[in-house]
Design a protein around this motif. Structure first.
Motif, PDB file in Angstrom:
ATOM      1  N   GLN A  96       0.882  -1.179   0.101  1.00 33.19           N
ATOM      2  CA  GLN A  96      -0.017   0.086   0.527  1.00 33.19           C
ATOM      3  C   GLN A  96       0.887   1.440  -0.760  1.00 33.19           C
ATOM      4  O   GLN A  96       1.936   1.036   0.202  1.00 33.19           O
ATOM      5  N   LEU A  97       0.268   2.584  -0.106  1.00 34.81           N
ATOM      6  CA  LEU A  97       1.073   3.483  -0.029  1.00 34.81           C
ATOM      7  C   LEU A  97       1.561   4.260   1.414  1.00 34.81           C
ATOM      8  O   LEU A  97       0.010   4.223   2.142  1.00 34.81           O
ATOM      9  N   MET A  98       2.116   4.770   1.420  1.00 33.87           N
ATOM     10  CA  MET A  98       2.490   5.269   2.901  1.00 33.87           C
ATOM     11  C   MET A  98       2.089   6.485   3.363  1.00 33.87           C
ATOM     12  O   MET A  98       2.364   7.580   3.932  1.00 33.87           O
ATOM     13  N   TYR A  99       0.826   6.379   3.393  1.00 37.81           N
ATOM     14  CA  TYR A  99      -0.117   8.189   3.700  1.00 37.81           C
ATOM     15  C   TYR A  99       0.028   8.640   5.073  1.00 37.81           C
ATOM     16  O   TYR A  99       0.187   9.773   4.805  1.00 37.81           O
ATOM     17  N   GLU A 100      -0.053   7.489   5.911  1.00 36.16           N
ATOM     18  CA  GLU A 100       0.530   8.109   7.272  1.00 36.16           C
ATOM     19  C   GLU A 100       1.533   8.715   7.082  1.00 36.16           C
ATOM     20  O   GLU A 100       1.835   9.658   8.619  1.00 36.16           O
ATOM     21  N   ARG A 101       3.103   8.688   6.721  1.00 34.83           N
ATOM     22  CA  ARG A 101       4.016   8.420   7.094  1.00 34.83           C
ATOM     23  C   ARG A 101       5.245   9.231   5.991  1.00 34.83           C
ATOM     24  O   ARG A 101       5.782   9.896   6.588  1.00 34.83           O
ATOM     25  N   GLN A 102       4.687   8.913   4.543  1.00 36.92           N
ATOM     26  CA  GLN A 102       5.273   9.723   3.627  1.00 36.92           C
ATOM     27  C   GLN A 102       4.591  10.790   2.743  1.00 36.92           C
ATOM     28  O   GLN A 102       4.582  10.882   1.477  1.00 36.92           O
ATOM     29  N   ALA A 103       3.453  11.398   3.422  1.00 35.56           N
ATOM     30  CA  ALA A 103       2.378  12.143   2.476  1.00 35.56           C
ATOM     31  C   ALA A 103       1.868  12.980   3.652  1.00 35.56           C
ATOM     32  O   ALA A 103       1.558  13.137   4.291  1.00 35.56           O
ATOM     33  N   HIS A 104       1.709  14.003   2.811  1.00 32.38           N
ATOM     34  CA  HIS A 104       0.588  14.729   2.894  1.00 32.38           C
ATOM     35  C   HIS A 104      -0.741  15.525   3.112  1.00 32.38           C
ATOM     36  O   HIS A 104       0.018  15.807   1.362  1.00 32.38           O
ATOM     37  N   GLU A 105      -1.526  16.078   3.889  1.00 27.31           N
ATOM     38  CA  GLU A 105      -2.562  16.210   2.918  1.00 27.31           C
ATOM     39  C   GLU A 105      -3.270  17.446   3.091  1.00 27.31           C
ATOM     40  O   GLU A 105      -3.137  18.461   3.743  1.00 27.31           O
ATOM     41  N   ARG A 106      -3.094  18.157   1.652  1.00 24.57           N
ATOM     42  CA  ARG A 106      -3.619  19.090   1.507  1.00 24.57           C
ATOM     43  C   ARG A 106      -4.274  19.834   1.576  1.00 24.57           C
ATOM     44  O   ARG A 106      -5.969  19.029   2.199  1.00 24.57           O
ATOM     45  N   PRO A 107      -4.715  21.244   2.033  1.00 28.48           N
ATOM     46  CA  PRO A 107      -6.518  21.745   2.218  1.00 28.48           C
ATOM     47  C   PRO A 107      -7.916  21.251   1.680  1.00 28.48           C
ATOM     48  O   PRO A 107      -8.761  21.250   1.139  1.00 28.48           O
ATOM     49  N   ASP A 108      -6.786  20.903  -0.369  1.00 29.26           N
ATOM     50  CA  ASP A 108      -8.427  20.306  -0.916  1.00 29.26           C
ATOM     51  C   ASP A 108      -8.932  18.955  -1.074  1.00 29.26           C
ATOM     52  O   ASP A 108      -9.382  18.205  -1.843  1.00 29.26           O
ATOM     53  N   GLY A 109      -7.752  18.177   0.073  1.00 30.92           N
ATOM     54  CA  GLY A 109      -8.208  16.907   0.203  1.00 30.92           C
ATOM     55  C   GLY A 109      -7.444  16.300  -0.927  1.00 30.92           C
ATOM     56  O   GLY A 109      -7.124  15.089  -0.615  1.00 30.92           O
ATOM     57  N   THR A 110      -6.466  16.629  -1.680  1.00 30.03           N
ATOM     58  CA  THR A 110      -4.976  16.091  -2.168  1.00 30.03           C
ATOM     59  C   THR A 110      -3.946  15.398  -1.156  1.00 30.03           C
ATOM     60  O   THR A 110      -3.697  16.792  -0.049  1.00 30.03           O
ATOM     61  N   PHE A 111      -3.369  14.201  -1.901  1.00 24.41           N
ATOM     62  CA  PHE A 111      -2.605  14.448  -0.447  1.00 24.41           C
ATOM     63  C   PHE A 111      -1.333  13.755  -1.818  1.00 24.41           C
ATOM     64  O   PHE A 111      -0.847  13.623  -2.758  1.00 24.41           O
ATOM     65  N   VAL A 112      -0.066  15.088  -1.268  1.00 23.51           N
ATOM     66  CA  VAL A 112       1.259  14.872  -1.430  1.00 23.51           C
ATOM     67  C   VAL A 112       1.934  14.026  -0.810  1.00 23.51           C
ATOM     68  O   VAL A 112       1.968  14.533   0.192  1.00 23.51           O
ATOM     69  N   PHE A 113       3.022  13.597  -1.993  1.00 24.13           N
ATOM     70  CA  PHE A 113       4.139  12.113  -1.488  1.00 24.13           C
ATOM     71  C   PHE A 113       5.518  13.120  -1.327  1.00 24.13           C
ATOM     72  O   PHE A 113       5.256  13.643  -2.761  1.00 24.13           O
TER      73      PHE A 113
END
Length: 482
Positions: free
Chosen positions: A123-140
């Protein structure tokens, strides 16, 4: 125990990859694990399952990822083989084995796909390697984008399930004490005073990080006091056994993977319940001071993925082998809950810098001066952006190159950290197929090594996720030949 074509010594990620590859070829494979069943999995069990791999972006990764509704709102930048190689070259300062690095990098994507096809879940490491932008997108960010579902626990559970399906025979609580030889070739292993023949032996029993005497001898005085993050069973027994029959040493025996590790939790060694939650990797967002209240490293030199594995050594060198990560109310909100809201953790909290220094037990005047000079030196012309190296620096000594923010909003928080040793970089010398070499550079017939047992890839530092990848790639190659 049945007669074996291939004996694999060590039941971590690398060992299982070797076992899978050999079993797929129809080899009779026996895997011997030193630890009892309840403590099996090697260092791999203690990881987050982070797997660094070359890829062309999210669309290229989807075929190996478990479904996730967030994928539609996710940006994963491509990570080329050239970038992967450059990162290895940069963080090791060019001291790594270039042929080994090329083999790991070039094989990373295909090996992950092979494991996925066998049944491992990624899976992708959303909790550890991504930041969530105000528009709801995730940037790794940080190039380590993929991990195993359920981390190290899930990785090892999946490996065990695959091994059962492939017919690999696994024995726990089975320490191998030596290698059997005939005319210079390895023809089996010894367990106590019994010999078990095999056509090939693959050593995948880790480094020597859990051997305090060897740490002191090879890493230097003081290293005997480092905290063992992972398995207590990696004591270098099979490295010693291979050296005794003429194998050559490989890699950098004077350095290791060592990290900022919780210094206050009573059970902060080989903790199978908390595993990685004892890590403290939020330091790029704050400052780190020693008992004199002085900073001693550049917290923002690079993404944590490229610095944390060498920070343990720097902390070990400080008075008392302890340091303090300091944050204010604003930066504290940005810390990873996985680590900084760990069960049982008790941060030091105060409403003034002076009170915080007193509670930490550091030099009050020195700490107050450190904070004052740091705050005054920040280049505020750059906005703080944790998804990039933002150039927001503090021009003090040592400089903070990125993500500098004033420690100015109470309450203030401090987290005591020490050195946690993960694995040693020195091991056996081998080629890109894991064949162990003797001092003349010739392969020892019948003997292979992979994972942390194989030295040469890392020196001084390490990029996040490349250890598991190396174990997967070279383990597979060794198992394909054994």
């Amino acid at each position: 125990m049945r007669n074996a074509d291939v004996v694999v010594v060590g039941g971590g990620n690398a060992g299982y990859c070797a076992a899978h590859a050999a079993a797929e070829r129809g080899r009779r494979v026996v895997l011997l694990e030193k630890a009892p069943r309840a403590h099996a999995g090697g260092n791999s069990y203690y990881t987050l399952g982070t797997t660094r791999m070359a890829h062309d972006g999210l669309d290229d990764l989807l075929e190996v990822l478990e479904p996730d509704e967030r994928h539609a709102r996710t940006v994963v930048p491509p990570y080329s083989a050239a970038e992967f190689l450059a990162d290895l070259e940069r963080v090791t300062e060019g001291r790594g084995d270039k042929e080994l690095a090329e083999a790991v990098v070039e094989g990373s994507r295909d090996t992950v796909r092979w494991l996925h096809d066998l049944g491992l879940r990624f899976q992708l490491m959303y909790e550890r390697q991504a930041h969530e932008r105000p528009d709801g997108t995730f940037v790794f960010w940080g190039e380590a984008h993929v991990c195993n579902v359920d981390g190290g626990r899930g990785l090892m559970s999946d490996h065990e399930r695959v091994a059962t399906r492939l017919g690999v025979e696994v024995h726990y609580d089975c320490p191998v004490t030596g290698l059997s030889t005939d005319g210079g070739a390895v023809v089996g292993v010894r367990i106590g005073d019994q010999e078990f023949p095999a056509e090939s032996v693959v050593i995948a029993s880790g480094g020597f990080e859990a051997n305090a005497q060897w740490r002191q001898c090879y890493l230097g005085d003081g290293w005997q006091h480092a905290k063992v993050r992972g398995t207590p069973y990696n004591t270098g027994d099979l490295i010693r056994a291979a050296l005794e029959i003429g194998a050559d040493r490989g890699g950098d025996w004077s350095s290791c993977h060592s990290v900022p590790w919780d210094a206050s939790f009573p059970e902060n060694e080989s903790n199978r319940s908390l595993t990685n939650r004892l890590s403290r990797y939020g330091y790029p967002l704050g400052i780190v001071v020693n008992r004199q209240g002085q900073r001693f490293l550049d917290e923002g030199a690079d993404f944590r993925n490229y610095t944390y594995a060498k920070h343990g050594k720097l902390i070990l060198e400080q008075p008392g082998s302890v340091a303090f990560q300091v944050f204010d109310a604003k930066s504290r909100l940005m810390l990873d809950a996985y680590e900084y809201e760990m069960p049982g953790i008790t941060p030091i909290i105060a409403n003034s810098v002076e009170e915080l220094a007193a509670a930490m037990g550091v030099d009050i005047d020195g700490f107050v001066q450190t904070v004052r000079e740091f705050n005054a030196s920040i280049d505020a012309s750059h906005p703080l952006d944790p998804t990039i190296k933002d150039g927001r620096s503090a021009s003090v000594e040592p400089i903070k190159s990125n993500w500098a923010a004033a420690v100015a909003a109470p309450p203030y928080y401090a987290y005591p950290v020490t050195c946690g040793v993960s694995f040693t970089f020195g091991g056996l010398r081998g080629d890109v197929d894991g064949r162990v070499l003797d001092v003349s550079g010739s392969p020892i017939p019948g003997l292979f090594a992979c994972g942390e047992t194989l030295g040469g890839l890392f020196s001084g530092n390490y990029p996040t996720g490349s250890g598991l990848t190396a174990g997967m790639v070279i383990g597979r190659r060794a198992g394909s030949l054994a």
